[in-house]
Design a protein around this motif. Structure first.
Motif, PDB file in Angstrom:
ATOM      1  N   TYR A   1      10.862   5.997 -11.932  1.00 54.27           N
ATOM      2  CA  TYR A   1       9.633   6.515 -11.239  1.00 54.27           C
ATOM      3  C   TYR A   1       9.634   6.117  -9.742  1.00 54.27           C
ATOM      4  O   TYR A   1      10.087   4.894  -9.531  1.00 54.27           O
ATOM      5  N   ARG A   2       8.730   6.763  -9.158  1.00 55.06           N
ATOM      6  CA  ARG A   2       8.437   6.256  -7.574  1.00 55.06           C
ATOM      7  C   ARG A   2       7.286   6.788  -7.152  1.00 55.06           C
ATOM      8  O   ARG A   2       6.462   7.787  -7.813  1.00 55.06           O
ATOM      9  N   LEU A   3       6.710   5.978  -6.082  1.00 53.45           N
ATOM     10  CA  LEU A   3       5.579   6.475  -5.634  1.00 53.45           C
ATOM     11  C   LEU A   3       5.840   7.833  -4.861  1.00 53.45           C
ATOM     12  O   LEU A   3       6.657   8.100  -3.945  1.00 53.45           O
ATOM     13  N   GLY A   4       4.929   8.956  -5.276  1.00 53.31           N
ATOM     14  CA  GLY A   4       5.272  10.210  -4.588  1.00 53.31           C
ATOM     15  C   GLY A   4       4.193  10.812  -3.753  1.00 53.31           C
ATOM     16  O   GLY A   4       3.705  10.071  -2.802  1.00 53.31           O
ATOM     17  N   SER A   5       3.725  12.037  -3.658  1.00 56.17           N
ATOM     18  CA  SER A   5       2.910  12.685  -2.922  1.00 56.17           C
ATOM     19  C   SER A   5       1.372  12.812  -3.676  1.00 56.17           C
ATOM     20  O   SER A   5       1.437  12.266  -4.814  1.00 56.17           O
ATOM     21  N   THR A   6       0.651  13.433  -3.211  1.00 57.83           N
ATOM     22  CA  THR A   6      -0.783  13.479  -3.672  1.00 57.83           C
ATOM     23  C   THR A   6      -1.015  14.894  -4.407  1.00 57.83           C
ATOM     24  O   THR A   6      -2.158  15.275  -4.826  1.00 57.83           O
TER      25      THR A   6
ATOM     26  N   VAL B   1       2.690   9.672  -9.009  1.00 60.20           N
ATOM     27  CA  VAL B   1       3.627   9.000  -9.421  1.00 60.20           C
ATOM     28  C   VAL B   1       4.865  10.137  -9.934  1.00 60.20           C
ATOM     29  O   VAL B   1       4.790  10.953 -10.582  1.00 60.20           O
ATOM     30  N   GLU B   2       5.985   9.952  -9.223  1.00 61.22           N
ATOM     31  CA  GLU B   2       6.958  11.004  -9.208  1.00 61.22           C
ATOM     32  C   GLU B   2       7.870  10.547 -10.520  1.00 61.22           C
ATOM     33  O   GLU B   2       8.557   9.385 -10.223  1.00 61.22           O
ATOM     34  N   THR B   3       8.322  11.291 -11.368  1.00 71.46           N
ATOM     35  CA  THR B   3       9.165  11.241 -12.556  1.00 71.46           C
ATOM     36  C   THR B   3      10.565  11.706 -12.015  1.00 71.46           C
ATOM     37  O   THR B   3      10.835  12.785 -11.612  1.00 71.46           O
TER      38      THR B   3
ATOM     39  N   ARG C   1      13.146   2.514 -15.583  1.00 72.19           N
ATOM     40  CA  ARG C   1      12.181   2.233 -16.533  1.00 72.19           C
ATOM     41  C   ARG C   1      12.180   0.803 -17.495  1.00 72.19           C
ATOM     42  O   ARG C   1      11.029   0.215 -17.453  1.00 72.19           O
ATOM     43  N   GLU C   2      13.454   0.381 -17.565  1.00 71.27           N
ATOM     44  CA  GLU C   2      13.711  -1.046 -17.897  1.00 71.27           C
ATOM     45  C   GLU C   2      12.986  -2.172 -16.990  1.00 71.27           C
ATOM     46  O   GLU C   2      12.659  -3.074 -17.408  1.00 71.27           O
ATOM     47  N   GLU C   3      13.329  -1.844 -15.550  1.00 72.46           N
ATOM     48  CA  GLU C   3      12.781  -2.688 -14.422  1.00 72.46           C
ATOM     49  C   GLU C   3      11.174  -2.626 -14.524  1.00 72.46           C
ATOM     50  O   GLU C   3      10.709  -3.796 -14.403  1.00 72.46           O
ATOM     51  N   ILE C   4      10.497  -1.604 -14.807  1.00 70.31           N
ATOM     52  CA  ILE C   4       9.279  -1.487 -14.871  1.00 70.31           C
ATOM     53  C   ILE C   4       8.703  -2.246 -16.130  1.00 70.31           C
ATOM     54  O   ILE C   4       7.679  -3.028 -15.972  1.00 70.31           O
TER      55      ILE C   4
ATOM     56  N   PHE D   1      -3.184  -0.759 -12.751  1.00 73.08           N
ATOM     57  CA  PHE D   1      -2.994  -1.103 -11.376  1.00 73.08           C
ATOM     58  C   PHE D   1      -1.618  -1.874 -11.323  1.00 73.08           C
ATOM     59  O   PHE D   1      -0.906  -1.606 -10.035  1.00 73.08           O
ATOM     60  N   ASP D   2      -1.256  -2.678 -12.095  1.00 69.15           N
ATOM     61  CA  ASP D   2       0.059  -3.444 -11.774  1.00 69.15           C
ATOM     62  C   ASP D   2       1.332  -2.535 -11.809  1.00 69.15           C
ATOM     63  O   ASP D   2       2.161  -2.669 -10.901  1.00 69.15           O
ATOM     64  N   LEU D   3       1.222  -1.339 -12.421  1.00 67.66           N
ATOM     65  CA  LEU D   3       2.178  -0.419 -12.470  1.00 67.66           C
ATOM     66  C   LEU D   3       2.438   0.341 -10.982  1.00 67.66           C
ATOM     67  O   LEU D   3       3.488   0.524 -10.429  1.00 67.66           O
ATOM     68  N   LEU D   4       1.089   0.761 -10.781  1.00 68.30           N
ATOM     69  CA  LEU D   4       1.096   1.623  -9.574  1.00 68.30           C
ATOM     70  C   LEU D   4       1.285   0.517  -8.309  1.00 68.30           C
ATOM     71  O   LEU D   4       2.104   1.058  -7.466  1.00 68.30           O
ATOM     72  N   ALA D   5       0.920  -0.701  -8.481  1.00 66.23           N
ATOM     73  CA  ALA D   5       1.277  -1.670  -7.152  1.00 66.23           C
ATOM     74  C   ALA D   5       2.582  -1.737  -7.197  1.00 66.23           C
ATOM     75  O   ALA D   5       3.445  -1.917  -5.986  1.00 66.23           O
ATOM     76  N   LEU D   6       3.541  -1.853  -8.427  1.00 64.21           N
ATOM     77  CA  LEU D   6       5.040  -2.035  -8.466  1.00 64.21           C
ATOM     78  C   LEU D   6       5.577  -0.993  -7.653  1.00 64.21           C
ATOM     79  O   LEU D   6       6.414  -1.144  -6.646  1.00 64.21           O
ATOM     80  N   LEU D   7       5.178   0.275  -7.567  1.00 63.06           N
ATOM     81  CA  LEU D   7       5.625   1.435  -6.854  1.00 63.06           C
ATOM     82  C   LEU D   7       5.410   1.355  -5.502  1.00 63.06           C
ATOM     83  O   LEU D   7       6.056   1.873  -4.824  1.00 63.06           O
ATOM     84  N   ALA D   8       3.947   0.995  -5.249  1.00 65.94           N
ATOM     85  CA  ALA D   8       3.504   1.093  -3.767  1.00 65.94           C
ATOM     86  C   ALA D   8       4.011   0.088  -3.071  1.00 65.94           C
ATOM     87  O   ALA D   8       3.872   0.433  -1.845  1.00 65.94           O
ATOM     88  N   ARG D   9       4.421  -0.928  -3.712  1.00 66.96           N
ATOM     89  CA  ARG D   9       4.992  -2.060  -2.635  1.00 66.96           C
ATOM     90  C   ARG D   9       6.253  -1.705  -1.883  1.00 66.96           C
ATOM     91  O   ARG D   9       6.597  -2.227  -0.826  1.00 66.96           O
ATOM     92  N   GLU D  10       7.035  -0.790  -2.576  1.00 68.17           N
ATOM     93  CA  GLU D  10       8.128  -0.331  -2.046  1.00 68.17           C
ATOM     94  C   GLU D  10       8.276   1.283  -1.790  1.00 68.17           C
ATOM     95  O   GLU D  10       8.880   1.737  -2.862  1.00 68.17           O
TER      96      GLU D  10
END
Length: 221
Positions: free
Chosen positions: A215-220, A207-209, A171-174, A155-164
């Motif tokens: 990575y960034r939040l992508g489509s579904t 999650v788009e690579t 990768r290093e930032e995540i 969830f923390d990973l997904l939330a990090l991408l979802a906030r913006e």
């Protein structure tokens, strides 16, 4: 100002409280992270030590920044450049290394106040991507109305991408933000968690690579 001093060292806390009071500030002291999070809502300024007995100060900072834009200076004995960067990236307005002079602390507090604060983050914000709904406040994810069970780190990973949404996270930032150690970049842990998110939600494009970038939040799709 109403200053929340988060410091578990009694001697230092006493000295700082006296110095702050001399400059006209009202000081509330918290020696534990749980108390700091409870009291932060009533503060005009936060001075945060990172070496707390019940929780790492960076985790306190990240939790606080999810709900508050209160001016905050990290006050710590950690001198490594990596630690300074982690503190600033996690939302600190400034970073002061112990030992320091009281006059420097006051000057930095004044500078932070003059600069103003970042916009207050929304509470219980829900980010939607197609039929995927990510509730950042409640830490819940649903797909087509059905709840999806994620581990804390997933969830923390997904939330990090979802906030913006749309912002690419390296990768290093995540690894720094979610795992607390950018040196894990040589491991496959991040890739496994991304694969788990895609599998558990049934949305491989969530999650788009971006090869070689992050990575960034992508489509579904």
């Amino acid at each position: 100002m109403r200053v929340l001093l988060v410091e578990d060292d009694d001697r230092l806390a006493s000295a700082l409280t006296t110095a702050l009071a001399r400059h006209g500030h009202q000081v509330t002291r918290a020696g534990l992270a749980v108390d700091a999070l409870r009291l932060a809502g009533g503060a005009d300024f936060v001075l945060l030590d990172l070496g707390l007995p019940d929780m790492d100060g960076l985790d306190v900072l990240r939790r606080l920044r999810r709900v508050s834009a209160v001016p905050l200076i990290v006050v710590t004995a950690r001198t490594e450049e990596r630690e300074v960067l982690r503190g600033l990236r996690s939302g600190a307005d400034d970073y002061l290394i112990k030992p320091f002079r009281t006059v420097e602390l006051m000057a930095r507090m004044e500078a932070v106040v003059r600069r103003g604060t970042r916009p207050r983050p929304p509470r219980d914000d829900v980010v939607s991507v197609g039929d995927v709904h990510i509730d950042l406040g409640c830490r819940q994810v649903t797909v087509a109305g059905e709840p999806v069970t994620l581990t804390r780190r997933e969830f923390d990973l997904l939330a990090l991408l979802a906030r913006e949404p749309g912002v690419v996270r390296g990768r290093e930032e995540i690894l720094d933000e979610v795992w607390g150690d950018p040196l894990l970049s040589a491991s496959r842990s991040l890739d496994v968690h991304v694969a788990n998110l895609r599998s558990k939600t049934g949305r491989p494009g969530l999650v788009e690579t971006l090869r070689g970038t992050g990575y960034r939040l992508g489509s579904t799709a």
